[in-house]
Structures are given as structure tokens and as C-alpha cells.
Design a protein around this motif. Structure first.
Motif, mmCIF file in Angstrom:
data_model
loop_
_atom_site.group_PDB
_atom_site.id
_atom_site.type_symbol
_atom_site.label_atom_id
_atom_site.label_comp_id
_atom_site.label_asym_id
_atom_site.label_seq_id
_atom_site.Cartn_x
_atom_site.Cartn_y
_atom_site.Cartn_z
ATOM 1 N N ALA A 39 0.835 -1.205 0.000
ATOM 2 C CA ALA A 39 0.000 0.000 0.000
ATOM 3 C C ALA A 39 0.870 1.256 0.000
ATOM 4 N N ARG A 40 1.882 1.271 0.864
ATOM 5 C CA ARG A 40 2.769 2.434 0.930
ATOM 6 C C ARG A 40 3.540 2.627 -0.381
ATOM 7 N N ALA A 41 3.929 1.507 -1.008
ATOM 8 C CA ALA A 41 4.647 1.618 -2.283
ATOM 9 C C ALA A 41 3.758 2.254 -3.347
ATOM 10 N N ALA A 42 2.484 1.841 -3.384
ATOM 11 C CA ALA A 42 1.552 2.407 -4.371
ATOM 12 C C ALA A 42 1.306 3.886 -4.106
ATOM 13 N N TRP A 43 1.100 4.264 -2.847
ATOM 14 C CA TRP A 43 0.860 5.677 -2.522
ATOM 15 C C TRP A 43 2.098 6.528 -2.813
ATOM 16 N N SER A 44 3.282 5.975 -2.516
ATOM 17 C CA SER A 44 4.525 6.715 -2.790
ATOM 18 C C SER A 44 4.686 6.960 -4.284
ATOM 19 N N ALA A 45 4.361 5.928 -5.087
ATOM 20 C CA ALA A 45 4.447 6.090 -6.543
ATOM 21 C C ALA A 45 3.450 7.136 -7.027
ATOM 22 N N ALA A 46 2.251 7.141 -6.433
ATOM 23 C CA ALA A 46 1.248 8.149 -6.800
ATOM 24 C C ALA A 46 1.730 9.548 -6.429
ATOM 25 N N LEU A 47 2.313 9.673 -5.238
ATOM 26 C CA LEU A 47 2.804 10.979 -4.785
ATOM 27 C C LEU A 47 3.923 11.488 -5.693
ATOM 28 N N ALA A 48 4.775 10.581 -6.174
ATOM 29 C CA ALA A 48 5.875 10.979 -7.059
ATOM 30 C C ALA A 48 5.357 11.608 -8.347
ATOM 31 N N ILE A 49 4.139 11.238 -8.753
ATOM 32 C CA ILE A 49 3.530 11.832 -9.954
ATOM 33 C C ILE A 49 2.723 13.072 -9.594
ATOM 34 N N PHE A 50 1.904 12.965 -8.542
ATOM 35 C CA PHE A 50 1.027 14.087 -8.165
ATOM 36 C C PHE A 50 1.819 15.335 -7.772
ATOM 37 N N GLY A 51 2.937 15.126 -7.054
ATOM 38 C CA GLY A 51 3.694 16.267 -6.526
ATOM 39 C C GLY A 51 4.114 17.250 -7.597
ATOM 40 N N PRO A 52 4.889 16.811 -8.620
ATOM 41 C CA PRO A 52 5.334 17.748 -9.671
ATOM 42 C C PRO A 52 4.177 18.358 -10.467
ATOM 43 N N LEU A 53 3.016 17.652 -10.504
ATOM 44 C CA LEU A 53 1.860 18.181 -11.236
ATOM 45 C C LEU A 53 1.055 19.182 -10.417
ATOM 46 N N ARG A 54 1.462 19.396 -9.169
ATOM 47 C CA ARG A 54 0.720 20.274 -8.238
ATOM 48 C C ARG A 54 -0.740 19.827 -8.122
ATOM 49 N N HIS A 55 -0.912 18.513 -8.059
ATOM 50 C CA HIS A 55 -2.245 17.920 -7.982
ATOM 51 C C HIS A 55 -2.734 17.976 -6.536
ATOM 52 N N PRO A 56 -4.017 18.334 -6.310
ATOM 53 C CA PRO A 56 -4.523 18.412 -4.923
ATOM 54 C C PRO A 56 -4.459 17.087 -4.178
ATOM 55 N N ASP A 57 -4.455 15.967 -4.890
ATOM 56 C CA ASP A 57 -4.400 14.677 -4.214
ATOM 57 C C ASP A 57 -3.027 14.350 -3.651
ATOM 58 N N ALA A 58 -2.015 15.180 -3.965
ATOM 59 C CA ALA A 58 -0.690 14.957 -3.373
ATOM 60 C C ALA A 58 -0.788 15.037 -1.854
ATOM 61 N N ARG A 59 -1.578 15.981 -1.357
ATOM 62 C CA ARG A 59 -1.739 16.110 0.099
ATOM 63 C C ARG A 59 -2.359 14.848 0.701
ATOM 64 N N LYS A 60 -3.346 14.278 0.025
ATOM 65 C CA LYS A 60 -3.984 13.050 0.523
ATOM 66 C C LYS A 60 -2.982 11.905 0.606
ATOM 67 N N MET A 61 -2.092 11.809 -0.394
ATOM 68 C CA MET A 61 -1.091 10.735 -0.372
ATOM 69 C C MET A 61 -0.140 10.916 0.808
ATOM 70 N N ARG A 62 0.252 12.144 1.071
ATOM 71 C CA ARG A 62 1.139 12.384 2.209
ATOM 72 C C ARG A 62 0.449 12.009 3.514
ATOM 73 N N GLU A 63 -0.833 12.336 3.615
ATOM 74 C CA GLU A 63 -1.578 12.002 4.828
ATOM 75 C C GLU A 63 -1.673 10.485 5.014
ATOM 76 N N LYS A 64 -1.918 9.756 3.926
ATOM 77 C CA LYS A 64 -2.020 8.301 4.026
ATOM 78 C C LYS A 64 -0.676 7.684 4.398
ATOM 79 N N LEU A 65 0.382 8.189 3.817
ATOM 80 C CA LEU A 65 1.711 7.671 4.141
ATOM 81 C C LEU A 65 2.082 7.982 5.586
ATOM 82 N N SER A 66 1.683 9.161 6.053
ATOM 83 C CA SER A 66 1.964 9.528 7.438
ATOM 84 C C SER A 66 1.177 8.661 8.422
ATOM 85 N N ALA A 67 -0.066 8.328 8.057
ATOM 86 C CA ALA A 67 -0.930 7.543 8.964
ATOM 87 C C ALA A 67 -0.630 6.053 8.902
ATOM 88 N N ASN A 68 0.034 5.608 7.872
ATOM 89 C CA ASN A 68 0.274 4.174 7.705
ATOM 90 C C ASN A 68 1.763 3.876 7.515
#
Length: 709
Positions: free
Chosen positions: A680-709
């Protein structure tokens, strides 16, 4: 101003010979022993003060010169050819190295500025030889008038002697060929803005090509001239100043001279001056011709032949950061073969750089100069070049877009013969590569179309990027470009143009979270398509309205609009459009807890996607994602994972980064539900690696999930 020039470059008092720019040698330019002893010339000008960097190049020159006197090609003289653009520091490097090794040449050092690129006429080989022979002890009556005879005498006088010859600012190989010693005991260093290919091939010269300074060396140069206190106090401003000077030594030296002469002048005021492209070259002018960047560039420009001059001017019309060979041919209105020849001349003169095979670029200061020269074109020539440029990018872009997504609505694109020069864009990979290479240029060309009043191009060029914007997730660029497109469509007051542009503007607003603006623009587009009687346009506007309401979490409204779109697509037998609407209905059904209905919509959509002549891979991936989404909410997490992984494979093939990231985010949720926290963390990290440079609002959600898990 004389003192300023002197402080910047130092005096050349070592050499009183007015020429070595073309006059006769004086007794001060050489020393002689007792009568009959050969003269020992010491003609090197002073080395440039505050020399920085170039350690790699100096080491290479040391290595090359170590070969003198050792085994070589038939005992040939070692020749180092330093080449590079105007203001790059060729002479500074040559003189720094020459002073460093002059002890190896006890029989003297000869120097001449050949003025190959200068405000004055070049020094002829005969004139240069006369000066050298005089410096080597030949009397006035002993110097032959014939060039070949003088060259033979010159070689004879240098035979068995260890002399360093510096031939500065050569125009081409023929300019220096007669000045080359004949034996291995001497060494020659040549500088030129020309690449001197013939010297490399025929004479075995070793090329040393200079690039701009790196940032640290550029900072050191400024600090040496204006004081480290000023450079350390605001590093951000200093770095910006350096980049505006493109790290070109001459430009940096001019800026340093201005700053040194005005100690109270804030460096950010220089940044502001240089930041205005229209005034940039004016800001790099200290009055003297050798401290005027525009004049220094002009010496290279004036050395070109007529067709190359014309191409340089035409390239100044082009607004992009770089340009491909086929685009050059289109703008110039000549064949690709002819363009390649002319570009080779510009490249040899270092007026443009082929930084990748088939792709060319100016540095920003040369771009400013090229833009000025483009303004010297006749109005007709300038407008014709713009039209050819717009035609090329629009035609090629439309072709690439059609390969990326064959089921997009057709847009009539009138062109004027650009197709004969188009790049090969037959496959998905070729089209994606072309769009990736031309993306920033297409943005610049679209803005240029709007600014020059070419409004039809200004709304159509952003349109052809719609698929690419969406797949790459470049939504902020999408929004900016569609604002330009809508303004252009309004300017031409074309209902078709306005309908298409408003719909895509609405989509861009929706993707960036501006839902009310999106709804307004989609509504305007829908009204226009209704007036036009364009059923397909109505259906697309309705589906985009559905996507907007879905993004705003108004799922009932979203389902309603998707259903209406599905019905209209069905009426006109548009299977792909209907399948896409069914996908929207499936997602909404899941959120409305109608899971069985969602599975039915997904299956029907998948069947439609796979039934068309050319499979819609993006539609398939969307259906697989929706199937995974539905099975996740049904509690069948294994099936969800399987569908998500299949979708991700297709997204990656298509290069649909934003959709890949969205599916990865859901895949992480499914893995977590299966108790696979690491996956799960690997999938979220991969998503964050894409969302971050795109300034996508879901980047924050990925960080929250990684922080909580």
C-alpha cells in the motif's frame, strides 16, 4: 570609459606592436642577441585579469602540448583550435594557457589578432606573415611578396626552434593555413568563432569547444570584480543575474563593470533591466564596440552568406525554446536538405547550437539578437514566415493528436502545404515523442498567434494539445492555453470556435478545481452546439458537465448529465462516446451505492471499447479502473487489485501520468484493505511521485495516508 575598459580587461602593454593587428613589427616586440643570433619574439598580450574556471580545458591543452617533440603523425606540429560563440572567452583561455606554458618555448612566442570577426577588416595572411617574419629577424628586403614564398621562409625560420604561435580570432581555416609552422618543435593555438572543421580534418588540429561558465565560476567572476560582499548578500539575485547573462563571460564582465562603476546600484535593478527582453542587449552595452554585446554578435552575423543571414532572421520569428529541422524548413520555405546546410553554417559560426540531433536552440542573448534581426525583414516576409510556422505546428500537431486519440471529434484544419515537411508521426510512440519535444514550443507558438492577431491559429493550436494536456496532467497549462483560445474565438466571433473553446476551457477549469467557472463554460458550449445543431458537440459538453459535477461531489447531477450524454451518443451511433459516458455513469453509481448497476455499466463500456475497429486503450483503462473501484466497494479487494494493475499497465503505455497516479492511489487503498501495508505504501509513494510535480490536490492526501500508515 577608457579606464573602465582597462580595468575590465587589463592593459596589453607587453605588446607595443600596433598590430599584431596588422602593422609592422617594432623592436619592442622581440628581443635579439648579438649580430647574427635569431630574434626571440615575446608578443603575448597580458592575460585577462580575474580569469576563472576552464580547468578542464586547461588540462586538455596541457595534455595536447605534451605531445610536442614526441611521436606523432609524421612529426606534425600540434595545433589546438579553441572555438565557441561570441563572448565565450576564447582569447582569455588561449592567453591564460599561453602564459602558463611560455617557459616551454624559449625561442619565443608569436601572437596576432587576425580580426576574423571584428568591426575592422580582417588581417590578410600576407600581412600577418610580414609581421611574424620581421619579428623573427627577417629584414624588410628579405620578406618575399609572394604568399607561398613568405610562408616557406616562415617555416624555415621556425624549423628546429621551440616557438609558441597564438593565432587569435581567425575567420576560417584558410585564414591561418599559411601561418602554421612545419615541424613538431612548435605549437599553435588558434581561436575562432568558426568550428574550423577543415583545420581539424586536414591539419590534424585538436578541437577545444568552449561552453558557458558553470554557476559557481560565474559567481566567482562577479565576486572578483564587484566584491564578495555584494555577491553573498543576495545569492538569489546574483544567480538570477547570472542566468539572465546566460553565464556568458563577456555578458557577465559587462554587468560586473556596470556594477563596479556604481557601487550603490542594487543588483536587482540590473536583474530588472536584463529581464526585459526588448532592452536586454541595450543593458549589455558599455559604449566601446568590444563591450557592446550586440556589436560583438554582429561580427559573426556579418560573416554569414546571404541565405544563412536570411535563415537567421527567420529563426528570430520563432518564439519557442528550441526548434526541429522540419520546422526550420517550414518557416524558411525551403527543402529539409537546404535547411540542414544553412543550419550547419550557423552552427559552425556558433550562432545556434544543435544540442540534440535535429534540434537547435539559441541561448537567450542570441535569441534577443535574432529577434532584432527578424524585425529587419519586410512585413510580407515576416508575415509569410509566421503563417508557414503556424501551418506546420498546427498540421503536425493535429496529426499527432489524432494518433494519440483517434476518436476525438474532427476539426477542420486548413493549411497551406505544410504536410510535405511533416515529421513521421505514424505510431503512438512517434506522436508522443514529437509532442513531448514540441510541447513548450507549441505553447509559445499559440501565444504568438494570439499576440500577432492570427486568431484562428490561436484557438486551434491549444485544441490540438487537449489530449496531451489531459494525459500528462498539465492542467495549469491547459487552463492558461484555453483562456487564450477562448479569447481568440471571441475575437473572431466564430460560433464553432467558441463552442469548442468554451467546452475545453470548462474542462480545464474543472480539472483545476474551479467548478463554477467550469459549469458556466460548459453551459455556454452546450448552448452554442444546440444552436449549431451539432449533436456530437452537445453530447461531449454534457459528458464534461457530468465530470465537473462528479469532481464537485454532486453525484446525482453528474449521473443525470452522463446519462443524457450516453443517450445522445447512442442516437448518432458513436460507440466510443457512449462507452465513455457509461464509464462516467459507473463511477457515479458506485458513489450512489448502486454497485450492481456500476458493474453492468463497466461491462457494457468495455465491450463497446473492444468492439471498435481501433481499440480505445484509454477507454479500456478507464473501465478497468472503474471495475476495480466497484469491486473495492463490494469488498472484493483481490479483484479490485487485479483490475487496478491492468489499468496501470495501460496508463503507463499511454503515458497518462495523472490517471496512472489516480489508479495507484486506489490500488494502495485496496492493498491496505488486504492487510498488505508495505504494498500500500509503495503504491501511494508512486502516486505521490507523480502528483507532486503536477501540483495535484491529491498529493496532500497521499502524504496524509503515508503519514498515517
Amino acid at each position: 570609459m577608457h579606464r573602465l575598459t582597462e580595468s575590465l580587461f587589463g592593459k596589453t602593454g607587453v605588446m607595443t606592436y600596433s598590430s599584431f593587428e596588422g602593422g609592422a613589427a617594432t623592436a619592442d616586440s622581440w628581443t635579439g642577441g648579438p649580430q647574427g643570433t635569431p630574434a626571440t619574439p615575446r608578443q603575448l598580450p597580458a592575460s585577462t585579469p580575474h580569469f576563472v574556471g576552464r580547468s578542464d580545458e586547461l588540462r586538455r591543452l596541457d595534455t595536447l602540448i605534451a605531445a610536442v617533440g614526441r611521436a606523432g603523425p609524421a612529426g606534425a606540429v600540434v595545433i589546438s583550435a579553441i572555438n565557441g560563440s561570441a563572448g565565450i572567452g576564447k582569447t582569455a583561455l588561449a592567453l591564460r594557457w599561453a602564459h602558463r606554458v611560455r617557459h616551454r618555448y624559449p625561442d619565443g612566442q608569436l601572437y596576432i589578432n587576425l580580426r576574423g570577426f571584428d568591426s575592422r577588416a580582417p588581417v590578410a595572411p600576407e600581412q600577418a606573415l610580414q609581421g611574424f617574419l620581421s619579428a623573427l629577424g627577417a629584414g624588410p628586403n628579405e620578406v618575399p611578396a609572394d604568399l607561398d614564398a613568405a610562408a616557406a621562409l616562415y617555416r624555415g625560420l621556425l624549423a628546429e626552434r621551440r616557438v609558441l604561435v597564438v593565432l587569435d580570432n581567425a575567420r576560417d581555416t584558410e585564414h591561418v593555413r599559411s601561418l602554421l609552422p612545419g615541424g613538431p618543435s612548435c605549437a599553435v593555438i588558434v581561436t575562432s568563432r568558426n568550428r574550423l572543421d577543415s583545420l581539424i580534418v586536414r591539419e590534424g588540429a585538436h578541437r577545444v569547444t568552449l561552453d558557458v561558465l558553470d554557476t559557481d565560476d560565474a559567481i566567482e567572476l562577479l565576486a572578483a570584480r564587484i566584491g564578495s560582499g555584494r555577491t553573498k548578500s543576495d545569492r538569489h539575485t546574483v544567480v538570477k543575474l547570472i542566468e539572465l547573462c546566460v553565464r556568458l563571460p563577456l555578458a557577465l564582465s559587462i554587468v560586473a563593470a556596470r556594477a563596479a562603476s556604481q557601487p550603490s546600484l542594487p543588483l536587482d535593478s540590473l536583474v530588472n533591466e536584463l529581464g526585459d527582453e526588448r532592452m536586454r542587449l541595450d543593458a549589455l552595452d558599455l559604449g566601446d564596440t568590444d563591450l557592446n554585446l550586440r556589436a560583438v554578435f554582429s561580427w559573426s552575423y556579418q560573416a554569414l552568406n546571404g541565405p544563412a543571414v536570411n535563415l537567421f532572421q527567420l529563426l528570430g520569428v520563432h518564439p519557442g525554446p528550441d526548434i526541429g529541422l522540419n520546422a526550420v524548413a517550414s518557416i524558411a520555405g525551403v527543402s529539409i536538405a537546404k535547411s540542414r546546410l544553412l543550419l550547419a553554417e550557423l552552427t559552425r559560426a556558433h550562432l545556434i547550437e544543435e544540442y540534440r540531433t535535429g534540434r537547435f536552440r539559441f541561448h537567450d542573448l542570441l535569441r534577443s539578437y535574432a529577434t532584432e534581426k527578424a524585425n529587419e525583414l519586410s512585413l510580407r516576409a515576416h508575415e509569410s514566415a509566421l503563417t508557414r510556422m503556424f501551418d506546420y505546428y498546427l498540421t503536425a500537431g493535429a496529426r499527432a493528436d489524432k494518433v494519440l486519440y483517434p476518436y476525438r471529434e474532427n476539426l477542420a484544419i486548413p493549411t497551406q502545404g505544410a504536410s510535405r515537411l511533416l515529421d513521421k508521426l505514424a505510431t503512438y510512440e512517434e506522436s508522443t515523442q514529437w509532442l513531448s519535444a514540441e510541447y513548450l514550443t507549441l505553447l509559445a507558438v499559440a501565444r504568438c498567434a494570439y499576440e500577432t492577431g492570427a486568431m484562428t491559429y490561436a484557438w486551434q493550436l491549444p485544441w490540438i494539445l487537449g489530449t496531451y494536456f489531459d494525459r500528462c496532467g498539465y492542467w495549469h497549462d491547459f487552463l492558461n492555453m484555453q483562456r487564450v483560445a477562448a479569447a481568440a474565438a471571441d475575437a473572431v466571433n466564430d460560433r464553432i470556435a467558441r463552442a469548442h473553446s468554451y467546452r475545453l476551457l470548462g474542462r480545464a477549469y474543472s480539472l483545476t478545481g474551479h467548478f463554477q467557472e467550469a459549469i458556466e463554460n460548459h453551459g455556454n458550449a452546450l448552448d452554442l452546439f444546440c444552436v449549431l445543431g451539432n449533436v456530437e458537440g452537445q453530447a461531449r459538453a454534457l459528458r464534461h458537465l457530468s465530470l465537473t459535477y462528479e469532481g464537485n461531489k454532486e453525484n446525482s447531477k453528474a449521473f443525470e448529465y452522463a446519462e443524457r450524454a450516453c443517450s445522445l451518443f447512442g442516437e448518432i451511433n458513436n460507440k466510443v462516446g457512449k462507452a465513455r459516458a457509461l464509464n462516467s455513469m459507473a463511477r457515479c453509481a458506485v458513489r450512489l451505492e448502486r454497485y450492481e448497476d456500476a458493474l453492468i455499466y463497466c461491462d457494457e463500456a468495455m465491450n463497446l471499447f473492444r468492439a471498435v475497429n481501433r481499440r480505445d486503450r484509454q477507454g479500456e483503462a478507464d473501465s478497468l479502473h472503474n471495475l476495480g473501484y466497484t469491486h473495492y466497494y463490494l469488498g472484493d479487494y483481490k479483484k479490485a487489485v487485479g483490475h487496478y494493475i491492468e489499468a496501470i499497465e495501460i496508463w503507463r503505455y499511454l503515458g497518462s501520468r495523472s490517471y496512472e497516479a489516480a489508479t495507484l492511489a486506489h490500488l494502495g487503498d485496496a492493498y491496505l484493505a488486504l492487510g498488505k501495508r508495505v504494498d500500500a505504501r509503495a503504491a501511494w509513494s508512486a502516486a505521490l511521485a507523480i502528483f507532486g510535480p503536477l501540483r495535484h490536490p491529491d498529493a496532500r492526501k497521499m502524504r496524509e495516508k503515508l503519514s498515517a500508515n
